[in-house]
Scaffold this motif. Structure first.
Motif, PDB file in Angstrom:
ATOM      1  N   PHE A  33     -27.067 -33.998 103.697  1.00 53.18           N
ATOM      2  CA  PHE A  33     -28.253 -34.838 103.547  1.00 53.18           C
ATOM      3  C   PHE A  33     -28.088 -36.277 104.016  1.00 53.18           C
ATOM      4  O   PHE A  33     -29.079 -37.003 104.126  1.00 53.18           O
ATOM      5  CB  PHE A  33     -28.705 -34.838 102.085  1.00 53.18           C
ATOM      6  N   ALA A  34     -26.853 -36.709 104.279  1.00 50.18           N
ATOM      7  CA  ALA A  34     -26.601 -38.061 104.795  1.00 50.18           C
ATOM      8  C   ALA A  34     -25.473 -37.998 105.814  1.00 50.18           C
ATOM      9  O   ALA A  34     -24.431 -38.638 105.651  1.00 50.18           O
ATOM     10  CB  ALA A  34     -26.263 -39.021 103.658  1.00 50.18           C
ATOM     11  N   PRO A  35     -25.639 -37.219 106.890  1.00 45.70           N
ATOM     12  CA  PRO A  35     -24.526 -36.941 107.808  1.00 45.70           C
ATOM     13  C   PRO A  35     -23.978 -38.150 108.548  1.00 45.70           C
ATOM     14  O   PRO A  35     -22.842 -38.112 109.008  1.00 45.70           O
ATOM     15  CB  PRO A  35     -25.113 -35.915 108.778  1.00 45.70           C
ATOM     16  N   SER A  36     -24.736 -39.230 108.655  1.00 41.90           N
ATOM     17  CA  SER A  36     -24.195 -40.409 109.346  1.00 41.90           C
ATOM     18  C   SER A  36     -23.014 -41.005 108.593  1.00 41.90           C
ATOM     19  O   SER A  36     -22.219 -41.749 109.174  1.00 41.90           O
ATOM     20  CB  SER A  36     -25.281 -41.472 109.536  1.00 41.90           C
ATOM     21  N   LEU A  37     -22.868 -40.657 107.309  1.00 39.78           N
ATOM     22  CA  LEU A  37     -21.736 -41.146 106.534  1.00 39.78           C
ATOM     23  C   LEU A  37     -20.442 -40.430 106.893  1.00 39.78           C
ATOM     24  O   LEU A  37     -19.356 -40.864 106.504  1.00 39.78           O
ATOM     25  CB  LEU A  37     -22.015 -40.994 105.037  1.00 39.78           C
ATOM     26  N   MET A  38     -20.551 -39.327 107.659  1.00 42.32           N
ATOM     27  CA  MET A  38     -19.335 -38.611 108.067  1.00 42.32           C
ATOM     28  C   MET A  38     -19.286 -38.359 109.565  1.00 42.32           C
ATOM     29  O   MET A  38     -18.281 -37.873 110.080  1.00 42.32           O
ATOM     30  CB  MET A  38     -19.214 -37.275 107.315  1.00 42.32           C
ATOM     31  N   SER A  39     -20.360 -38.682 110.304  1.00 31.63           N
ATOM     32  CA  SER A  39     -20.415 -38.334 111.718  1.00 31.63           C
ATOM     33  C   SER A  39     -21.023 -39.450 112.550  1.00 31.63           C
ATOM     34  O   SER A  39     -22.121 -39.929 112.248  1.00 31.63           O
ATOM     35  CB  SER A  39     -21.239 -37.054 111.906  1.00 31.63           C
ATOM     36  N   ASP A  40     -20.327 -39.838 113.614  1.00 27.80           N
ATOM     37  CA  ASP A  40     -20.875 -40.826 114.551  1.00 27.80           C
ATOM     38  C   ASP A  40     -21.978 -40.225 115.408  1.00 27.80           C
ATOM     39  O   ASP A  40     -22.700 -40.950 116.099  1.00 27.80           O
ATOM     40  CB  ASP A  40     -19.759 -41.359 115.457  1.00 27.80           C
ATOM     41  N   ALA A  41     -22.113 -38.901 115.376  1.00 28.64           N
ATOM     42  CA  ALA A  41     -23.147 -38.239 116.172  1.00 28.64           C
ATOM     43  C   ALA A  41     -24.523 -38.335 115.528  1.00 28.64           C
ATOM     44  O   ALA A  41     -25.529 -37.999 116.155  1.00 28.64           O
ATOM     45  CB  ALA A  41     -22.780 -36.773 116.384  1.00 28.64           C
ATOM     46  N   ALA A  42     -24.581 -38.787 114.279  1.00 26.50           N
ATOM     47  CA  ALA A  42     -25.850 -38.886 113.562  1.00 26.50           C
ATOM     48  C   ALA A  42     -26.299 -40.333 113.482  1.00 26.50           C
ATOM     49  O   ALA A  42     -25.524 -41.213 113.119  1.00 26.50           O
ATOM     50  CB  ALA A  42     -25.705 -38.313 112.161  1.00 26.50           C
ATOM     51  N   GLN A  43     -27.540 -40.581 113.817  1.00 22.68           N
ATOM     52  CA  GLN A  43     -28.115 -41.902 113.614  1.00 22.68           C
ATOM     53  C   GLN A  43     -28.267 -42.133 112.109  1.00 22.68           C
ATOM     54  O   GLN A  43     -28.573 -41.194 111.358  1.00 22.68           O
ATOM     55  CB  GLN A  43     -29.479 -42.003 114.303  1.00 22.68           C
ATOM     56  N   PRO A  44     -28.043 -43.370 111.643  1.00 23.34           N
ATOM     57  CA  PRO A  44     -28.087 -43.621 110.189  1.00 23.34           C
ATOM     58  C   PRO A  44     -29.362 -43.139 109.511  1.00 23.34           C
ATOM     59  O   PRO A  44     -29.314 -42.658 108.376  1.00 23.34           O
ATOM     60  CB  PRO A  44     -27.949 -45.147 110.107  1.00 23.34           C
ATOM     61  N   ASP A  45     -30.506 -43.258 110.208  1.00 22.02           N
ATOM     62  CA  ASP A  45     -31.752 -42.861 109.565  1.00 22.02           C
ATOM     63  C   ASP A  45     -32.143 -41.419 109.868  1.00 22.02           C
ATOM     64  O   ASP A  45     -33.195 -40.949 109.438  1.00 22.02           O
ATOM     65  CB  ASP A  45     -32.888 -43.804 109.959  1.00 22.02           C
ATOM     66  N   HIS A  46     -31.276 -40.689 110.646  1.00 19.33           N
ATOM     67  CA  HIS A  46     -31.566 -39.285 110.905  1.00 19.33           C
ATOM     68  C   HIS A  46     -30.845 -38.435 109.862  1.00 19.33           C
ATOM     69  O   HIS A  46     -29.839 -37.787 110.122  1.00 19.33           O
ATOM     70  CB  HIS A  46     -31.151 -38.870 112.313  1.00 19.33           C
ATOM     71  N   ALA A  47     -31.382 -38.501 108.664  1.00 20.42           N
ATOM     72  CA  ALA A  47     -30.811 -37.795 107.520  1.00 20.42           C
ATOM     73  C   ALA A  47     -31.922 -37.626 106.503  1.00 20.42           C
ATOM     74  O   ALA A  47     -32.702 -38.545 106.264  1.00 20.42           O
ATOM     75  CB  ALA A  47     -29.667 -38.601 106.913  1.00 20.42           C
ATOM     76  N   LEU A  48     -32.005 -36.455 105.915  1.00 20.19           N
ATOM     77  CA  LEU A  48     -33.095 -36.201 104.983  1.00 20.19           C
ATOM     78  C   LEU A  48     -33.095 -37.196 103.829  1.00 20.19           C
ATOM     79  O   LEU A  48     -34.145 -37.718 103.441  1.00 20.19           O
ATOM     80  CB  LEU A  48     -32.999 -34.771 104.447  1.00 20.19           C
ATOM     81  N   ALA A  49     -31.915 -37.487 103.271  1.00 18.87           N
ATOM     82  CA  ALA A  49     -31.853 -38.409 102.132  1.00 18.87           C
ATOM     83  C   ALA A  49     -32.328 -39.799 102.523  1.00 18.87           C
ATOM     84  O   ALA A  49     -33.061 -40.452 101.770  1.00 18.87           O
ATOM     85  CB  ALA A  49     -30.428 -38.472 101.585  1.00 18.87           C
ATOM     86  N   VAL A  50     -31.909 -40.266 103.684  1.00 19.35           N
ATOM     87  CA  VAL A  50     -32.299 -41.606 104.128  1.00 19.35           C
ATOM     88  C   VAL A  50     -33.781 -41.645 104.475  1.00 19.35           C
ATOM     89  O   VAL A  50     -34.495 -42.605 104.147  1.00 19.35           O
ATOM     90  CB  VAL A  50     -31.435 -42.039 105.325  1.00 19.35           C
ATOM     91  N   TYR A  51     -34.260 -40.609 105.141  1.00 13.46           N
ATOM     92  CA  TYR A  51     -35.683 -40.514 105.490  1.00 13.46           C
ATOM     93  C   TYR A  51     -36.555 -40.656 104.239  1.00 13.46           C
ATOM     94  O   TYR A  51     -37.528 -41.425 104.228  1.00 13.46           O
ATOM     95  CB  TYR A  51     -35.936 -39.181 106.182  1.00 13.46           C
ATOM     96  N   LEU A  52     -36.214 -39.928 103.196  1.00 15.68           N
ATOM     97  CA  LEU A  52     -37.000 -39.992 101.972  1.00 15.68           C
ATOM     98  C   LEU A  52     -36.843 -41.335 101.276  1.00 15.68           C
ATOM     99  O   LEU A  52     -37.817 -41.900 100.762  1.00 15.68           O
ATOM    100  CB  LEU A  52     -36.590 -38.855 101.030  1.00 15.68           C
ATOM    101  N   ALA A  53     -35.621 -41.879 101.255  1.00 15.45           N
ATOM    102  CA  ALA A  53     -35.389 -43.169 100.598  1.00 15.45           C
ATOM    103  C   ALA A  53     -36.179 -44.273 101.285  1.00 15.45           C
ATOM    104  O   ALA A  53     -36.737 -45.154 100.614  1.00 15.45           O
ATOM    105  CB  ALA A  53     -33.896 -43.495 100.601  1.00 15.45           C
ATOM    106  N   GLU A  54     -36.220 -44.254 102.606  1.00 16.51           N
ATOM    107  CA  GLU A  54     -36.969 -45.274 103.334  1.00 16.51           C
ATOM    108  C   GLU A  54     -38.454 -45.233 103.009  1.00 16.51           C
ATOM    109  O   GLU A  54     -39.167 -46.222 103.211  1.00 16.51           O
ATOM    110  CB  GLU A  54     -36.763 -45.099 104.832  1.00 16.51           C
TER     111      GLU A  54
END
Length: 451
Positions: A119-140
């Motif tokens: 749900f927050a893959p940018s915390l473990m992967s450089d391939a993910a944009q910080p806001d391309h994550a379900l948890a971040v999308y909903l939090a924003e």
């Protein structure tokens, strides 16, 4: 990367034990602390006491803009792996001060995964944009997002003690989910977000635990319940009569896994398959695969994620992610970045409790003895089912008809014609596909804001 790592001992567990276990959020906040960090830590102490847990670690890190990720490691017993990790992804008004949000959801991860990898893959992967994550999308968008890592995720790769793995079945997962919800609701209450119940959601096996928790909670008195709705993401909890062959397959698999557990094999070792499957696809893509003769490391990885049904088929042509094919062989991924998918595999928790898998299969089988009582028909809270055509998809719809809920919304992402389902949106595309925000997350956000 983490800010303000601290040790927060909580020795107030006897309070909850003496009271028979706290099941609702505290009614009044503590005396305000001098600053936001101290106030949060005071809230954490009280919340740990509510479930008789010792909070041994609190971490905070920025994800994107004013959205931050908190994680809390809770010791919930005396066995070697009696730990759960509770997560929070939320907008802040100031450092260590979450912006109060009236709506909140707790998300449960799937197999070979954690909250962050799902749900927050940018915390473990450089391939993910910080806001391309379900948890971040909903939090924003103003939703307070929480999560739970099950006990087996905390076992170290080397030197793990598996003596308590045989106890990590579905009943324990359901119990830990309840404790995580109490912890989250306590902190929300103590920090000004209100005492409302939460939505519980999950992906894959986490969605099955979501159904099981919701069913088990129906047996409690209303004042002791923690949830007001559920979001199962691409799963079924009960198979339709037309899927009898799938049910029989679940019975056979569950029996095989139970037999292994009885022989003492309790660890499903992700470090022996999923981790190297991803690592070798990146480090030596053209070298021969150690897992499959005649295939390169990249071919092996692509085959497993795009043609998952060759080794695991909970529904016909089930696959984790949609692939691009030439002459029937996968040559790449259609909707999700390949680097993100390999990172998901690489960052799998090294170990997983085999008994949980066996018991989840037994629940699908539905034959006695069941590991947990079947109270699906008693679920009356609102439900949002989100599926993927190439994942569990339409096969997950039957469960929404056997529950007691009258407020049921379903949304299955389908991009291709039915006959092209083997190449359509996959199970994990709901989390990792480039267009997941538009196709999957936006409908979920709309439902959450309405509930």
């Amino acid at each position: 990367m983490h800010e303000g790592d601290v040790l927060v001992p909580v020795f107030l567990g006897l309070l909850a034990v003496a009271a028979g276990g706290c099941t609702t959020a505290p009614e009044r906040p503590p005396t305000p602390a001098p600053n936001d960090e101290e106030a949060l830590h005071a809230s954490v102490e009280e919340s740990g006491a509510a479930i008789a847990a010792e909070v041994t670690e609190v971490e905070r890190e920025q994800v994107a803009g004013d959205v931050h990720h908190y994680s809390f490691l809770l010791k919930v017993g005396d066995t070697p792996n009696a730990r759960i990790r509770v997560h929070r992804v939320v907008r802040e008004d100031a450092p260590w001060k979450a912006r109060p949000a009236s709506r909140a959801i707790m998300l449960l991860h799937g197999d070979f995964a954690t909250f962050t990898t799902n749900f927050a893959p940018s915390l473990m992967s450089d391939a993910a944009q910080p806001d391309h994550a379900l948890a971040v999308y909903l939090a924003e968008r103003g939703i307070d997002v929480w999560g739970l890592d099950r006990r087996w995720t905390t076992a170290p790769k080397d030197g793990a003690d598996f003596s308590d793995f045989a106890d990590m079945g579905v009943a324990q997962a359901v119990s830990d989910t309840g404790n995580a919800l109490i912890f989250a609701r306590s902190i929300r209450t103590l920090t000004g977000a209100g005492e409302d119940r939460m939505i519980l959601g999950g992906f894959s096996s986490g969605a099955q635990i979501t159904y099981l928790y919701a069913a088990e909670e129906t047996q409690k008195e209303p004042e002791k319940r923690q949830i007001k709705g559920i979001v199962p993401i691409d799963i079924y909890a009960k198979l339709a009569p037309a899927d009898e062959a799938l049910r029989q397959g679940a019975c056979e698999t569950a029996a095989q896994e139970r037999a292994l557990v009885e022989k003492g094999e309790v660890d499903s070792d992700n470090s022996a398959f999923f981790q190297p499957l991803g690592e070798l696809a990146v480090s030596a893509p053209a070298d021969p695969s150690p897992f499959f003769d005649g295939y390169t490391n990249r071919d092996a990885m692509l085959g497993i994620v795009t043609q998952t049904y060759l080794i695991y088929e909970p529904k016909p042509k089930y696959h984790l992610v949609a692939g691009a094919f030439e002459n029937g062989a996968p040559t790449g991924l259609h909707y999700a970045p390949e680097a993100l998918i390999t990172d998901w595999l690489i960052h799998s928790p090294p170990h997983q409790a085999l008994v949980e898998s066996a018991e989840r299969g037994a629940v699908w089988c539905g034959e006695a003895p069941l590991p947990i009582a079947d109270h699906l028909a008693d679920i009356e809270v609102p439900i949002f089912y989100l599926g993927a055509a190439g994942g569990f998809g339409d096969h997950g719809l039957h469960t929404t008809t056997v529950v007691g809920s009258t407020d049921v919304t379903t949304h299955v992402v389908r991009r291709l014609a039915v006959e092209q389902e083997p190449e359509d949106y996959g199970h994990a595309d709901l989390l990792y596909a480039t267009d997941a925000p538009e196709l999957a997350w936006a409908p979920l956000e709309k439902w959450l804001l309405a509930h």
